[in-house]
Design a protein around this motif. Structure first.
Motif, PDB file in Angstrom:
ATOM      1  N   THR A 191       1.019  -1.283   0.177  1.00 28.31           N
ATOM      2  CA  THR A 191       0.021   0.018  -0.052  1.00 28.31           C
ATOM      3  C   THR A 191       0.869   1.318   0.177  1.00 28.31           C
ATOM      4  OG1 THR A 191      -1.717  -1.059   1.156  1.00 28.31           O
ATOM      5  CG2 THR A 191      -1.955   1.175   1.126  1.00 28.31           C
ATOM      6  N   VAL A 192       1.986   1.208   0.730  1.00 28.99           N
ATOM      7  CA  VAL A 192       2.640   2.562   0.823  1.00 28.99           C
ATOM      8  C   VAL A 192       3.327   2.729  -0.614  1.00 28.99           C
ATOM      9  CG1 VAL A 192       4.892   3.482   2.004  1.00 28.99           C
ATOM     10  CG2 VAL A 192       3.297   2.159   3.152  1.00 28.99           C
ATOM     11  N   ALA A 193       3.789   1.715  -1.284  1.00 29.26           N
ATOM     12  CA  ALA A 193       4.489   1.754  -2.605  1.00 29.26           C
ATOM     13  C   ALA A 193       3.357   2.406  -3.508  1.00 29.26           C
ATOM     14  CB  ALA A 193       5.035   0.530  -3.012  1.00 29.26           C
ATOM     15  N   ALA A 194       2.029   1.894  -3.222  1.00 32.98           N
ATOM     16  CA  ALA A 194       1.112   2.389  -4.406  1.00 32.98           C
ATOM     17  C   ALA A 194       0.668   3.867  -3.960  1.00 32.98           C
ATOM     18  CB  ALA A 194      -0.511   1.637  -3.825  1.00 32.98           C
ATOM     19  N   LEU A 195       1.008   4.478  -2.737  1.00 30.76           N
ATOM     20  CA  LEU A 195       0.699   5.801  -2.762  1.00 30.76           C
ATOM     21  C   LEU A 195       1.812   6.451  -3.548  1.00 30.76           C
ATOM     22  CD1 LEU A 195      -0.466   5.947   1.104  1.00 30.76           C
ATOM     23  CD2 LEU A 195      -1.855   6.318  -1.014  1.00 30.76           C
ATOM     24  N   VAL A 196       3.081   6.029  -3.419  1.00 31.42           N
ATOM     25  CA  VAL A 196       4.303   6.547  -3.897  1.00 31.42           C
ATOM     26  C   VAL A 196       4.023   6.603  -5.667  1.00 31.42           C
ATOM     27  CG1 VAL A 196       6.773   6.466  -4.627  1.00 31.42           C
ATOM     28  CG2 VAL A 196       5.827   5.948  -2.175  1.00 31.42           C
ATOM     29  N   VAL A 197       3.534   5.542  -6.135  1.00 33.57           N
ATOM     30  CA  VAL A 197       3.205   5.295  -7.617  1.00 33.57           C
ATOM     31  C   VAL A 197       2.222   6.449  -7.877  1.00 33.57           C
ATOM     32  CG1 VAL A 197       2.224   3.830  -9.208  1.00 33.57           C
ATOM     33  CG2 VAL A 197       3.995   2.800  -7.667  1.00 33.57           C
ATOM     34  N   LEU A 198       1.046   6.447  -7.039  1.00 32.16           N
ATOM     35  CA  LEU A 198      -0.201   7.284  -7.390  1.00 32.16           C
ATOM     36  C   LEU A 198       0.239   8.773  -7.418  1.00 32.16           C
ATOM     37  CD1 LEU A 198      -3.160   7.772  -7.711  1.00 32.16           C
ATOM     38  CD2 LEU A 198      -3.183   8.025  -5.192  1.00 32.16           C
ATOM     39  N   ILE A 199       1.230   9.244  -6.566  1.00 33.19           N
ATOM     40  CA  ILE A 199       1.602  10.541  -6.498  1.00 33.19           C
ATOM     41  C   ILE A 199       2.720  10.812  -7.552  1.00 33.19           C
ATOM     42  CG2 ILE A 199       3.006  12.337  -5.338  1.00 33.19           C
ATOM     43  CD1 ILE A 199       1.577  11.106  -2.674  1.00 33.19           C
ATOM     44  N   GLY A 200       3.680  10.030  -7.679  1.00 27.67           N
ATOM     45  CA  GLY A 200       4.700  10.069  -8.811  1.00 27.67           C
ATOM     46  C   GLY A 200       3.933  10.124 -10.299  1.00 27.67           C
ATOM     47  N   SER A 201       3.075   8.980 -10.507  1.00 27.56           N
ATOM     48  CA  SER A 201       2.673   8.739 -11.750  1.00 27.56           C
ATOM     49  C   SER A 201       1.606  10.073 -12.164  1.00 27.56           C
ATOM     50  CB  SER A 201       2.066   7.607 -12.014  1.00 27.56           C
ATOM     51  OG  SER A 201       0.785   7.581 -11.193  1.00 27.56           O
ATOM     52  N   MET A 202       0.883  10.656 -11.204  1.00 29.32           N
ATOM     53  CA  MET A 202      -0.075  11.730 -11.380  1.00 29.32           C
ATOM     54  C   MET A 202       0.700  12.945 -11.566  1.00 29.32           C
ATOM     55  SD  MET A 202      -3.317  12.484 -11.318  1.00 29.32           S
ATOM     56  CE  MET A 202      -3.939  11.145 -10.271  1.00 29.32           C
ATOM     57  N   ILE A 203       1.893  13.165 -11.121  1.00 29.19           N
ATOM     58  CA  ILE A 203       2.550  14.200 -11.580  1.00 29.19           C
ATOM     59  C   ILE A 203       3.097  14.084 -13.000  1.00 29.19           C
ATOM     60  CG2 ILE A 203       5.176  15.368 -11.078  1.00 29.19           C
ATOM     61  CD1 ILE A 203       4.470  14.728  -8.137  1.00 29.19           C
ATOM     62  N   LEU A 204       3.630  12.993 -13.274  1.00 24.79           N
ATOM     63  CA  LEU A 204       4.202  12.866 -14.558  1.00 24.79           C
ATOM     64  C   LEU A 204       3.158  12.581 -15.744  1.00 24.79           C
ATOM     65  CD1 LEU A 204       6.465  11.641 -16.495  1.00 24.79           C
ATOM     66  CD2 LEU A 204       5.483   9.265 -15.960  1.00 24.79           C
ATOM     67  N   PHE A 205       1.947  12.204 -15.469  1.00 26.66           N
ATOM     68  CA  PHE A 205       0.994  12.036 -16.512  1.00 26.66           C
ATOM     69  C   PHE A 205       0.324  13.561 -16.592  1.00 26.66           C
ATOM     70  CE2 PHE A 205       0.198   7.586 -15.312  1.00 26.66           C
ATOM     71  CZ  PHE A 205       1.058   7.103 -16.519  1.00 26.66           C
ATOM     72  N   ILE A 206       0.111  14.293 -15.563  1.00 28.12           N
ATOM     73  CA  ILE A 206      -0.292  15.831 -15.692  1.00 28.12           C
ATOM     74  C   ILE A 206       0.776  16.714 -16.489  1.00 28.12           C
ATOM     75  CG2 ILE A 206      -0.720  18.027 -14.361  1.00 28.12           C
ATOM     76  CD1 ILE A 206      -2.173  16.118 -12.194  1.00 28.12           C
ATOM     77  N   TRP A 207       1.861  16.415 -16.169  1.00 27.67           N
ATOM     78  CA  TRP A 207       2.904  17.080 -17.104  1.00 27.67           C
ATOM     79  C   TRP A 207       2.986  16.720 -18.512  1.00 27.67           C
ATOM     80  CZ3 TRP A 207       7.312  15.272 -19.690  1.00 27.67           C
ATOM     81  CH2 TRP A 207       8.157  16.067 -20.247  1.00 27.67           C
ATOM     82  N   LEU A 208       2.809  15.374 -18.764  1.00 27.30           N
ATOM     83  CA  LEU A 208       2.618  15.097 -19.946  1.00 27.30           C
ATOM     84  C   LEU A 208       1.167  15.566 -20.816  1.00 27.30           C
ATOM     85  CD1 LEU A 208       3.745  11.333 -20.150  1.00 27.30           C
ATOM     86  CD2 LEU A 208       4.818  13.065 -21.334  1.00 27.30           C
ATOM     87  N   GLY A 209       0.282  15.633 -20.140  1.00 30.98           N
ATOM     88  CA  GLY A 209      -0.930  16.119 -20.417  1.00 30.98           C
ATOM     89  C   GLY A 209      -0.882  17.704 -20.745  1.00 30.98           C
ATOM     90  N   THR A 210      -0.147  18.397 -19.931  1.00 31.25           N
ATOM     91  CA  THR A 210      -0.081  19.837 -20.302  1.00 31.25           C
ATOM     92  C   THR A 210       0.757  20.071 -21.641  1.00 31.25           C
ATOM     93  OG1 THR A 210       2.075  20.146 -19.149  1.00 31.25           O
ATOM     94  CG2 THR A 210      -0.052  20.637 -17.951  1.00 31.25           C
ATOM     95  N   ARG A 211       1.557  19.005 -21.863  1.00 31.70           N
ATOM     96  CA  ARG A 211       2.481  18.908 -23.202  1.00 31.70           C
ATOM     97  C   ARG A 211       1.310  18.827 -24.510  1.00 31.70           C
ATOM     98  NH1 ARG A 211       7.623  20.378 -23.285  1.00 31.70           N
ATOM     99  NH2 ARG A 211       8.366  18.622 -24.774  1.00 31.70           N
ATOM    100  N   ILE A 212       0.611  17.684 -24.236  1.00 32.85           N
ATOM    101  CA  ILE A 212      -0.446  17.426 -25.248  1.00 32.85           C
ATOM    102  C   ILE A 212      -1.379  18.801 -25.409  1.00 32.85           C
ATOM    103  CG2 ILE A 212      -2.512  15.798 -25.647  1.00 32.85           C
ATOM    104  CD1 ILE A 212      -0.829  13.832 -24.137  1.00 32.85           C
ATOM    105  N   MET A 213      -1.876  19.225 -24.439  1.00 31.29           N
ATOM    106  CA  MET A 213      -2.716  20.460 -24.594  1.00 31.29           C
ATOM    107  C   MET A 213      -2.037  21.778 -25.174  1.00 31.29           C
ATOM    108  SD  MET A 213      -5.783  19.028 -24.084  1.00 31.29           S
ATOM    109  CE  MET A 213      -6.976  20.554 -24.194  1.00 31.29           C
ATOM    110  N   ARG A 214      -0.752  21.657 -25.198  1.00 28.09           N
ATOM    111  CA  ARG A 214      -0.308  23.261 -25.445  1.00 28.09           C
ATOM    112  C   ARG A 214      -0.733  23.634 -26.740  1.00 28.09           C
ATOM    113  NH1 ARG A 214       5.646  23.146 -23.652  1.00 28.09           N
ATOM    114  NH2 ARG A 214       4.518  23.582 -21.454  1.00 28.09           N
ATOM    115  N   GLY A 215      -0.755  22.928 -27.759  1.00 24.07           N
ATOM    116  CA  GLY A 215      -1.134  23.220 -29.264  1.00 24.07           C
ATOM    117  C   GLY A 215      -2.461  23.668 -29.271  1.00 24.07           C
ATOM    118  N   VAL A 216      -3.328  23.468 -28.561  1.00 25.93           N
ATOM    119  CA  VAL A 216      -4.777  23.417 -28.610  1.00 25.93           C
ATOM    120  C   VAL A 216      -5.258  24.785 -28.126  1.00 25.93           C
ATOM    121  CG1 VAL A 216      -7.293  22.393 -28.366  1.00 25.93           C
ATOM    122  CG2 VAL A 216      -5.090  21.163 -28.622  1.00 25.93           C
ATOM    123  N   GLU A 217      -6.101  25.214 -28.637  1.00 29.84           N
ATOM    124  CA  GLU A 217      -6.514  26.800 -28.199  1.00 29.84           C
ATOM    125  C   GLU A 217      -8.040  26.609 -28.206  1.00 29.84           C
ATOM    126  OE1 GLU A 217      -5.127  30.115 -29.874  1.00 29.84           O
ATOM    127  OE2 GLU A 217      -3.002  29.608 -29.251  1.00 29.84           O
TER     128      GLU A 217
END
Length: 100
Positions: free
Chosen positions: A74-100
């Protein structure tokens, strides 16, 4: 009850993925919450919804990965949740960058 975290995170991931699928299929800008509609006025709403559906589907992977990790620790799951959320939100901002 030892798998309760994994079950809840799995359900949460499926719910987010279903919302992303609904956005991708309908491409309806009115499916967004009212506050989001007021803050973002895209020039091409259908393209915006397609890109946003990709980002929401990407972010739904975070609780899914956390649910799989939670089967072992469970502790590793929380670390994965936080780390992957930061990574995927960062990638999401890169995907949305060209869309207005």
């Amino acid at each position: 009850m030892e798998y309760a975290y994994s079950i809840l995170m799995g359900i949460f991931a499926l719910a987010i993925l279903a919302y992303a699928g609904l956005m991708a299929l309908t491409k309806d800008y009115n499916i967004l919450p009212v506050r989001a509609q007021q803050s973002v006025k895209p020039k091409d709403p259908k393209r915006y919804m397609t890109q946003l559906a990709k980002v929401v589907a990407l972010v739904s992977l975070s609780p899914a990965l956390s649910a799989l990790t939670g089967l072992w620790n469970t502790v590793a799951a929380l670390v994965v949740l936080i780390g992957s959320m930061i990574l995927f939100i960062w990638l999401g901002t890169r995907i949305m960058r060209g869309v207005e």
